[in-house]
Design a protein around this motif. Structure first.
Motif, short mmCIF file in Angstrom:
data_model
loop_
_atom_site.label_atom_id
_atom_site.label_comp_id
_atom_site.label_asym_id
_atom_site.label_seq_id
_atom_site.Cartn_x
_atom_site.Cartn_y
_atom_site.Cartn_z
N LYS A 97 3.10 0.97 -11.58
CA LYS A 97 4.31 0.33 -12.08
C LYS A 97 5.08 -0.41 -10.98
CE LYS A 97 5.22 3.61 -15.85
NZ LYS A 97 6.23 4.56 -16.41
N TYR A 98 4.95 0.06 -9.74
CA TYR A 98 5.75 -0.49 -8.65
C TYR A 98 4.84 -0.80 -7.47
CZ TYR A 98 8.95 2.21 -11.54
OH TYR A 98 9.63 2.74 -12.61
N LEU A 99 4.83 -2.06 -7.07
CA LEU A 99 4.00 -2.50 -5.94
C LEU A 99 4.88 -3.22 -4.94
CD1 LEU A 99 1.30 -3.03 -4.50
CD2 LEU A 99 1.05 -5.09 -5.92
N MET A 100 4.84 -2.74 -3.68
CA MET A 100 5.63 -3.34 -2.61
C MET A 100 4.74 -3.56 -1.40
SD MET A 100 8.73 -0.82 -3.52
CE MET A 100 7.60 -0.01 -4.65
N LEU A 101 4.60 -4.81 -0.98
CA LEU A 101 3.77 -5.20 0.17
C LEU A 101 4.66 -5.93 1.16
CD1 LEU A 101 0.63 -6.56 -1.71
CD2 LEU A 101 0.99 -4.26 -0.79
N MET A 102 4.68 -5.43 2.42
CA MET A 102 5.60 -6.00 3.41
C MET A 102 4.93 -6.13 4.76
SD MET A 102 8.98 -3.67 2.44
CE MET A 102 10.05 -4.57 3.55
N ASN A 103 5.33 -7.19 5.48
CA ASN A 103 4.97 -7.36 6.89
C ASN A 103 3.46 -7.35 7.10
OD1 ASN A 103 5.30 -7.70 9.61
ND2 ASN A 103 6.16 -5.67 10.00
N TYR A 104 2.81 -8.38 6.56
CA TYR A 104 1.35 -8.45 6.65
C TYR A 104 0.93 -9.90 6.96
CZ TYR A 104 -3.40 -6.87 5.76
OH TYR A 104 -4.71 -6.52 5.90
N PRO A 105 0.92 -10.29 8.23
CA PRO A 105 0.45 -11.64 8.60
C PRO A 105 -1.03 -11.82 8.23
CG PRO A 105 1.61 -10.59 10.43
CD PRO A 105 1.38 -9.52 9.40
N GLY A 106 -1.38 -13.02 7.88
CA GLY A 106 -2.78 -13.33 7.59
C GLY A 106 -3.15 -13.19 6.14
N LEU A 107 -2.26 -12.61 5.32
CA LEU A 107 -2.56 -12.44 3.90
C LEU A 107 -2.26 -13.75 3.17
CD1 LEU A 107 -3.46 -10.16 1.88
CD2 LEU A 107 -1.04 -9.91 1.35
N LEU A 108 -3.30 -14.40 2.65
CA LEU A 108 -3.14 -15.69 1.99
C LEU A 108 -2.82 -15.54 0.51
CD1 LEU A 108 -6.11 -17.65 3.62
CD2 LEU A 108 -3.72 -17.60 4.33
N THR A 166 3.29 4.18 -7.91
CA THR A 166 4.04 3.45 -6.89
C THR A 166 3.21 3.33 -5.63
OG1 THR A 166 6.17 4.27 -7.72
CG2 THR A 166 6.13 3.43 -5.48
N LEU A 167 3.05 2.10 -5.12
CA LEU A 167 2.35 1.86 -3.86
C LEU A 167 3.24 1.01 -2.97
CD1 LEU A 167 -0.14 2.08 -2.06
CD2 LEU A 167 -1.05 0.02 -3.17
N PHE A 168 3.54 1.53 -1.78
CA PHE A 168 4.39 0.83 -0.81
C PHE A 168 3.61 0.74 0.50
CE2 PHE A 168 7.37 0.73 2.68
CZ PHE A 168 8.38 -0.13 2.27
N ILE A 169 3.38 -0.48 0.96
CA ILE A 169 2.65 -0.69 2.22
C ILE A 169 3.48 -1.63 3.09
CG2 ILE A 169 0.54 -1.53 3.31
CD1 ILE A 169 -0.94 -0.91 0.73
N ASN A 170 3.81 -1.16 4.29
CA ASN A 170 4.63 -1.95 5.22
C ASN A 170 4.07 -1.83 6.62
OD1 ASN A 170 6.69 -3.34 6.52
ND2 ASN A 170 8.11 -1.62 6.49
#
Length: 869
Positions: A755-766, A730-734
């Motif tokens: 198994k679990y990937l959560m990416l949040m609040n990241y301006p500039g990521l295309l 599990t990787l969670f990045i906010n």
């Protein structure tokens, strides 16, 4: 008697520990094996006696006191047994320590010889106490019973019903009848035409049986089916007995049908003496050539092999026969049904009031008591749409026009009200009684939380594990996984509602009536402390504080028995360091201590006296600047939560000694972390960093035990080498905007087990990083949120054949889905919110992407504003 049943669970849990290899080996090593075996033998006898105590429902004061004595002995014995585990961990730390530490240990009370003598004395003392109490128990005339002989079951049901007395189920009845009238083209695994099975599922008291009766007696069913049969299965799924019931019901149906002859025939001879071959032949003869409707009411069996055996035996005759099943278990409903289960909901507020009035007043008399009807409206709310609860409370007030009585019912918890045999709590308790022992123990802890509380799996699993309620059957399965299975099983049994599953974790609530059931079975061992509490029973084991102004120092018991103290409401915490000092000195057997949202500035060094402590929550203590280094002597500590401790300057020195630590959440002002210390935490599985503004670099050496990694609002974090976490799932990045999202962009791309990937609040990521290719084979949940510049999803997405959930929120530049989305056959849940163009393309029926996502079981697309105007 609820206390004897709960006590049986405590005794069974203790017997399990005594039988484990760990305790057997330790008892032999310390020379107390014979004493422990004698205690175990006596406790086994006590378990059978407890069953008799529950069976007799004896409410004599003396028997209740006797049960409390046994409970105290069991808990004291568990404390002693846990001492073995603590001593073993001390020895581990000493072996890895300095010569000075080893010398100090030799002359302390923890050295092996002193420990052996002390433990032997304690075990002999507690065995003597148990022997004496067992001898005293003979005066109550109790005998030892086998658990299988006294399982409380539900009375047999019958198909007759007065339809005019049923309120609010017309729509449900019509919906199921529509299903019954539809053709069923599905074929079974063997290629033969499979019989259609429709499951009605819901909590006890919701009216599943009543609904089935309405369907069974509807005239449309007489036109559709040549034969109708009603079989109450209940808790004993004995195939022979079910076949006999089917034969008898088929015979009764023949003799009551309009086409049956009126004379010249009699009921067949008694069939109970036939062997199974003859019974099957007789049943098939009854069913053959007739399109039939079979209701299997109140099914508790979760053995799929038994169900398939029965299903195959009754799968005879022409196509079109149907089976209706009623059950409280979602997993049983899914196992038996081959069309989507019909989940029965509560009645509407209007129907609830009508049903309550029907049971509380003689017909038409409610018009004479408008003041009571107004109170009745408030009483109805606590029933939350459950017909049996409405009947229970309405009946208790029937022809009683005393205003104070109505107010008492309105203001009391359901579990405090008198309950008759067929009322709501006995009906719900049947579900509780049918649960395995390990679930019954866990369930009681819901009583520590207020109604409407939103539970989190992390919190509940940590509580159960800390209190020793979670056991791995094979010794190798992780306790967190076992505890999560407990959550899933409670959900399957309809004890949980509003479940929001994110894969790695989930949130849920429990029905108010289920909460009352938890209070009913928990009794005086569990106390939620608020301003109305006048005193806490001295035998209380678990406390939760739900109001700040209820923390009177003198209110808390002086006994040493407390095992857990919780502050479950955000914003409610401990303000008095004096009270904390009292708790630490008094409750030395605490396993779970939640001090979240407190205003403590300095933690006492005496905290190290809590040698049994497994869970310590200091979250959102914004005054703490340092933790005492002595906290690292808590060798049993499994969970340490420091999130929101915004003034914490650094982690305590020696944190590597916390050899039992499994989960750690950190808020700290440090820019770097003690690498060597973390490398010693061999059991650490979950590591989180919240609001660590100065943290720049992660570790460089491998941390092979880490499975979950969370980063939230770590604004200075620059790099995160994933290769040092080979077991990461599990990787969670906010909100970590300095983080280089290429992470480990080496070539070739490393295979990961995520198994679990959560990416949040990241301006500039295309676009999502290239390393997502390395998780294509394992990923189950993908959550992306607040990525305002994201333009595309990775091409490898359509090769993620294990992907079950995709959540996309506030990604306005994301305009399209991969064209091969229909290949994701495992996908169960797709949610797209605040992505205007993508939402428009995914709208049901009209969206251009709808054909390739319509196969997904759960779809939530937030229609863009203005679309429907």
């Amino acid at each position: 008697m609820a206390e004897s049943f709960v006590l049986l669970d405590v005794a069974d849990s203790l017997l399990g520990k005594l039988a484990s290899y760990t305790y057997e080996e330790a008892s032999q090593a310390y020379g107390v094996y014979e004493d422990l075996q004698g205690f175990k033998d006596t406790l086994s006898i006590v378990s059978g006696v407890l069953l008799d105590a529950d069976h007799k429902k004896d409410q004599k004061h003396g028997l209740r006191e006797w049960l409390k004595q046994i409970q105290n002995i069991c808990y004291d014995a568990e404390d002693i047994l846990d001492g073995f585990e603590l001593q073993h961990k001390r020895n581990q730390v000493v072996k890895c320590g300095s010569t000075k530490m080893k010398v100090r240990h030799l002359f302390s009370s923890s050295n092996p010889l002193a420990f052996r003598l002390r433990m032997a004395r304690k075990i002999k003392e507690i065995r003597g106490r148990l022997d004496k109490v067992v001898a005293d128990g003979t005066k109550f005339g109790l005998a030892s019973f086998d658990s299988g002989l006294i399982m409380q079951g539900r009375e047999m049901t019958y198909p007759d019903v007065d339809a005019s007395s049923v309120i609010g189920r017309e729509i449900d009845k019509d919906e199921i009848i529509k299903l019954l009238m539809q053709p069923f083209p599905q074929r079974g695994d063997d290629g033969d035409q499979s019989i259609c099975v429709i499951s009605i599922v819901g909590i006890g008291g919701l009216g599943k049986t009543t609904l089935a009766k309405l369907i069974f007696n509807d005239k449309r069913m007489d036109d559709l089916f040549q034969l109708k049969m009603w079989v109450c299965v209940s808790d004993n799924f004995d195939i022979r007995q079910i076949i006999i019931k089917i034969i008898n019901s088929a015979t009764a149906s023949f003799f009551t049908s309009a086409s049956a002859p009126t004379s010249g025939l009699a009921y067949p001879e008694n069939i109970t003496n036939l062997d199974i071959v003859q019974l099957v032949s007789c049943m098939r003869q009854k069913l053959s050539g007739q399109k039939f409707l079979l209701v299997l009411d109140d099914v508790w069996n979760d053995d799929r092999a038994k169900w398939i055996e029965l299903r195959d035996l009754i799968k005879v005759g022409p196509p079109g026969s149907k089976i209706v099943v009623t059950t409280r278990s979602k997993s049983i409903a899914s196992m038996m049904g081959n069309v989507p289960s019909y989940v029965l909901e509560g009645l509407s507020p209007t129907d609830c009031l009508s049903l309550f009035v029907k049971w509380a007043f003689k017909e038409g008399k409610e018009e004479n008591y408008p003041n009571l009807v107004e109170i009745g409206k408030e009483i109805v709310k606590k029933c939350q749409g459950v017909p049996l609860a409405l009947r229970t409370l309405g009946s208790s007030l029937f022809s009683n026009f005393d205003l104070s009585k109505w107010e008492f019912v309105r203001d009391s918890e359901m579990w405090n009200l008198e309950q008759k045999e067929h009322d709501i709590l006995p009906a719900l308790k049947l579900s509780y009684d049918q649960m395995p022992s390990y679930l019954r123990q866990c369930f009681a802890y819901f009583s520590l939380y207020p109604k409407d509380h939103i539970f989190n799996t992390y919190v509940m699993c940590s509580l159960w594990i800390a209190l020793g309620l979670v056991q791995s059957l094979n010794g190798s399965e992780k306790l967190e996984h076992v505890a999560r299975n407990y959550i899933d099983e409670l959900h399957s049994r309809s004890f949980l509602q509003d479940v929001d599953d994110f894969g790695s974790s989930c949130e849920f609530k429990i029905h108010d009536l289920i909460h009352d059931l938890a209070l009913y079975v928990a009794r005086e061992d569990f106390v939620a402390v608020d301003s109305h509490i006048q005193n806490i029973p001295p035998q209380a084991r678990h406390l939760s504080v739900v109001e700040n102004d209820s923390l009177d120092h003198y209110l808390f018991p002086k006994s040493k028995y407390l095992r857990s103290i919780l502050f479950p409401i955000h914003g409610v915490g401990l303000a008095s360091e004096r009270v904390l000092d009292t708790w630490v000195s008094r409750y030395k057997y605490l396993r779970y201590l939640d001090l979240s949202d407190s205003s403590i500035k300095i933690l006492p060094n005496s905290l190290t006296k809590l040698g049994h402590l497994r869970f310590l929550d200091l979250s959102r203590n914004d005054r703490i600047k340092r933790l005492p280094n002595s906290i690292c002597k808590l060798l049993n500590l499994q969970v340490l939560l420091l999130s929101g401790c915004i003034e914490l300057e650094e982690l305590p020195k020696g944190i590597g000694k916390l050899i039992s630590l499994r989960r750690l959440i950190v808020t700290t002002k440090q820019s770097t972390l003690p690498h060597d210390e973390f490398a010693s935490l061999n059991h650490l599985q979950s590591l989180s960093f919240h609001d660590c503004d100065n943290l720049k670099l992660m570790f460089r050496q491998q941390l092979p035990s880490i499975e979950e990694l969370h980063f939230e609002s770590c604004g200075s974090l620059e790099s995160l080498p994933l290769y040092i976490f080979p077991k990461l799932q599990t990787l969670f990045i906010n909100d970590c905007q300095m983080l280089n999202m290429s992470l480990n962009n080496e070539s070739p791309i490393q295979k990961l087990r995520m198994k679990y990937l959560m990416l949040m609040n990241y301006p500039g990521l295309l676009a999502l990083p290239r390393w997502t290719v390395g998780i294509a084979d394992t990923l189950e949940t993908l959550l992306i949120s607040d990525l305002p510049d994201l333009e595309m999803l990775p091409e490898c997405l359509t090769t993620m054949f294990n992907l079950k959930r995709i959540y996309i929120h506030n990604c306005p530049q994301l305009l399209c889905l991969p064209s091969d989305m229909h290949h994701l056959t495992a996908l169960e849940d797709l949610r797209i919110v605040d992505c205007p163009e993508l939402c428009r393309k995914c709208l049901p029926q009209s969206g251009e992407y709808w054909p390739m996502i319509s196969h997904i079981k759960g779809i939530f697309i937030e229609e863009p504003r203005g679309e429907a105007e």
